[in-house]
Every structure is written in structure tokens, then in C-alpha cells.
Write an enzyme that holds these catalytic residues in place. Structure first.
Site: not given
Ligand SMILES: *Cc1c(COP(=O)(O)O)cnc(C)c1O
Length: 357
Positions: A208, A239, A241-242, A307, A336
Site C-alpha cells: 500500500g 509486501e 506491489g503497486r 461502446c 494493476y
Molecule cells: C494488495 C495487497 C498488497 C499489495 O498492495 P499494493 O498497494 O499493491 O502495494 C499487499 N498485501 C495484501 C494483503 C494485499 O491485499
């Protein structure tokens, strides 16, 4: 990479991933974190090339379903895995054998997990989170009562080991806010774990980390975050991601038509948000560069071929005079993006995929 690397494409739309840029970014994040472990959340972009590029620079991969688990194991044999996600089926839980950490979301899920397993209990803590883009309350994790239930059941189960607490509470937070949150989680979780006899408590602080789509150059302050985490008396893991992959993907396409209807100018692009859903889900204008045209800028709305009036990449943004055949590259399309999009809607051709090496 620079935008010139996107000019040689001959088929649109195309996704382009900058693997060297991604590797350098991951390496710098890993370097900033010190003793905190870095797992990549595969959900942000599980493309095998992305996973292989990132793997040498992370401590493991976080997966959120049996599908992701199987895919990541096949792509990166032997990689350390953390397995989270609400609503795990019995079949998914049997895949969890040999996983580094299983993130348990409810007492019922714990009862269905046979082990041997090392678990983190996912906590849903009542902490205030000003400025969050998304707060993960609701169905995710457990309150104190359910956490206590789980800890008591684990104490009676020789096949399950309680290692710590998982707390992914929000997304879109900057480093000072994330740090403040991490300290507040630890203040509750470390004594709680110790009271349940966990000797070397672990905290997974989730992902996050903020990604600002209005400012593609801005980055989360990993150095401040890594340094600030050092004061926390627990084994730590994050952990994200984005914030790892968003910056290293482009969706590049060409203009099919330009028209002005009731005073509004639209550029209709090949492809659409069935390939790049990010601006629709986030409600933003996707950042972009026009690769071919130049000249005085005026407002136009960049749309795709679907559309539906929701098929908008960017609304009333300033662009040079556009003609059919002009090429536009949407940035920040590495997370994403393709993998959350509804590819089959309208049955247009799929994009090409290119990997800069
Ligand atoms: C989606 C998610 C992440 C990654 O979140 P990002 O916003 O992409 O960094 C990490 N842990 C859990 C449990 C998630 O659901």
C-alpha cells in the site's frame, strides 16, 4: 529507458515493460530496507517476465490465491512464498504445505488449515488512517476477540506455529504515515504476541505504499521508511506491489479518429480500458506522452474503442493537434493494469507485449 525506446513499435496497442528499470528500482528498495524483508505482491502484476526480473532483488513473493501460488511456483521454482487472501478454499489450503508463511484470515480458516504451517494472523485493527486511498477494514483480518480465539486454538495444535501478525491496513500512504502506522501496529502486536508465548515476534506490515499518478516522478521515500522501521522490536516484512512495478510499464497505442462533438474534442484510440482499466478503477487521468505530434496544446478527451462512456483514459487533457496514426504512450501501466482489465469485452484484438532488456 527513455521515450525513444517506445518509438520503434509497429503494432498497436502494445504493452512495453522496462525490465532493467524495474530491476534497478527493486534493488534500490531492497537496499533501503536494511533488515526488513521485502516480498513482492504478485497481484499487482504477475507477468512471468516481471516476476523473473524482480526475483533476485526480493526475499520472496506474496500470493493471494491458489492460482497465483501455482503460477509463481511454476515461474520461480523454490522461491519463498507468503500466502494471504480472504476466502481460501480447502483446496487452496492444501497447496499451502511448504509455504514460508500462511496468513490466516479467520478462526474458521485456521480450523481448515491442517499444517504443518507457520502462520501470521491477519489483524484488523481500529487505527485511524487519514489520507488513505483505500482502507482494508471490512472483511479483511480479525478483531482482537477472533485473534485471541485463533491464538488459543494454535496453542492446542502441534502442527501449527504462530509466528506473528499480519496487518495490511490501507493503501496510498506516504512514508511518514506508513511509519506512524507501523509503530502503532507494533505497540499492540508485539506485547500481544509475547503474551501468547511467541519468542521472536514477526510483523508483516503489508503493502500500500503511495503511488502518485498525478506526479510520475514522485517516489515513496523508501530510505526514510527503511530507517524508521529499524526502531521496531520485531522481525519485519513488507509486501508492496503497486509501488514496485507501476512505473515500469507503458501502454502504447495510436489514434484512430479525432472529432469534436458538442464542443468537446475526443481522440479515439485503438484499444481501450479493457486493456488498461487503471484510470477507470482509480478515477484518475492516466499520465501519458504524445510521441509523434507537436504544437499548441488544447483540451481533448482520450477514449478507447469500447461502446461505453466509461472508456476514458484521460479527460479534457491538454494535447498537441492529433491526427489518426499519432502515437500515445500511457505511463504508470506496470501494476494493476493489464491483469485487472476485462480483456474480452467487445472482442477486440489483444495488445502485443514487449520487454526491454
Ligand atoms: C494488495 C495487497 C498488497 C499489495 O498492495 P499494493 O498497494 O499493491 O502495494 C499487499 N498485501 C495484501 C494483503 C494485499 O491485499
Amino acid at each position: 529507458m527513455n521515450l525513444d525506446d517506445l518509438r520503434g513499435l509497429d503494432r498497436f496497442p502494445a504493452y512495453v515493460y522496462d525490465l532493467p528499470g524495474l530491476q534497478a528500482h527493486a534493488e534500490s528498495i531492497r537496499g533501503a530496507l536494511g533488515r526488513t524483508e521485502l516480498f513482492y505482491a504478485a497481484k499487482a502484476n504477475p507477468d512471468p517476465e516481471i516476476l523473473r526480473a524482480i526475483a533476485p532483488h526480493v526475499d520472496g513473493i506474496e500470493v493471494s490465491s491458489g492460482g497465483e501460488l501455482t503460477h509463481v511456483r511454476e515461474t520461480l521454482p523454490g522461491v519463498r512464498l507468503a500466502f494471504g487472501g480472504p476466502g481460501k478454499t480447502d483446496e487452496e489450503l492444501t497447496l499451502a504445505a511448504g509455504i514460508d508463511r500462511v496468513h490466516v484470515e479467520s478462526p474458521r480458516e485456521l480450523d481448515r488449515l491442517h499444517g504443518p504451517a507457520d502462520v501470521l494472523l491477519r489483524a484488523n485493527l481500529p487505527l485511524q488512517l487519514p489520507g488513505a486511498a483505500l482502507t482494508m477494514s471490512g472483511p479483511f483480518g480479525m478483531d482482537e476477540e477472533a485473534l485471541n480465539t485463533c491464538a488459543a486454538r494454535i496453542a492446542d495444535n502441534p502442527h501449527i506455529t504462530l509466528r506473528g501478525v499480519h496487518a495490511h491496513l490501507a493503501s496510498g500512504l506516504d512514508a511518514p504515515t506508513m511509519l506512524d502506522l507501523a509503530h502503532r501496529i507494533a505497540e499492540w502486536a508485539v506485547p500481544w504476541l509475547e503474551s501468547h508465548g511467541v519468542d521472536d515476534p514477526e510483523l508483516n506490515l503489508g503493502g500500500g505504499m503511495a503511488v502518485d499518478y498525478t506526479s510520475p516522478e514522485t517516489r515513496f521515500d523508501w530510505h526514510a521508511y527503511g530507517a524508521g522501521l529499524n526502531g521496531i522490536p520485531a522481525r519485519l516484512r513488507i509486501e508492496p506491489g503497486r509501488s514496485m512495478t507501476a512505473y515500469h510499464g507503458w501502454y502504447v497505442t495510436d489514434v484512430l479518429d479525432v472529432k469534436t462533438t458538442r464542443g468537446e474534442t475526443y481522440a479515439i484510440l485503438r484499444g481501450g480500458t479493457h486493456h488498461l482499466r487503471t484510470p477507470v478503477t482509480k478515477g484518475h487521468d492516466q499520465p501519458f506522452a504524445v510521441l509523434t505530434a507537436d504544437g499548441p496544446r488544447s483540451p481533448a478527451t482520450l477514449v478507447g474503442q469500447l461502446c461505453t462512456p466509461k472508456d476514458v483514459f484521460a479527460r479534457a487533457v491538454l494535447v498537441p493537434p492529433l491526427r489518426p496514426g499519432d502515437v500515445i504512450a500511457f505511463g504508470m501501466a506496470g501494476a494493476y493494469a493489464w491483469n485487472i482489465s476485462h480483456h474480452d469485452f467487445l472482442m477486440h484484438p489483444k495488445p502485443a507485449f514487449h520487454y526491454l532488456r
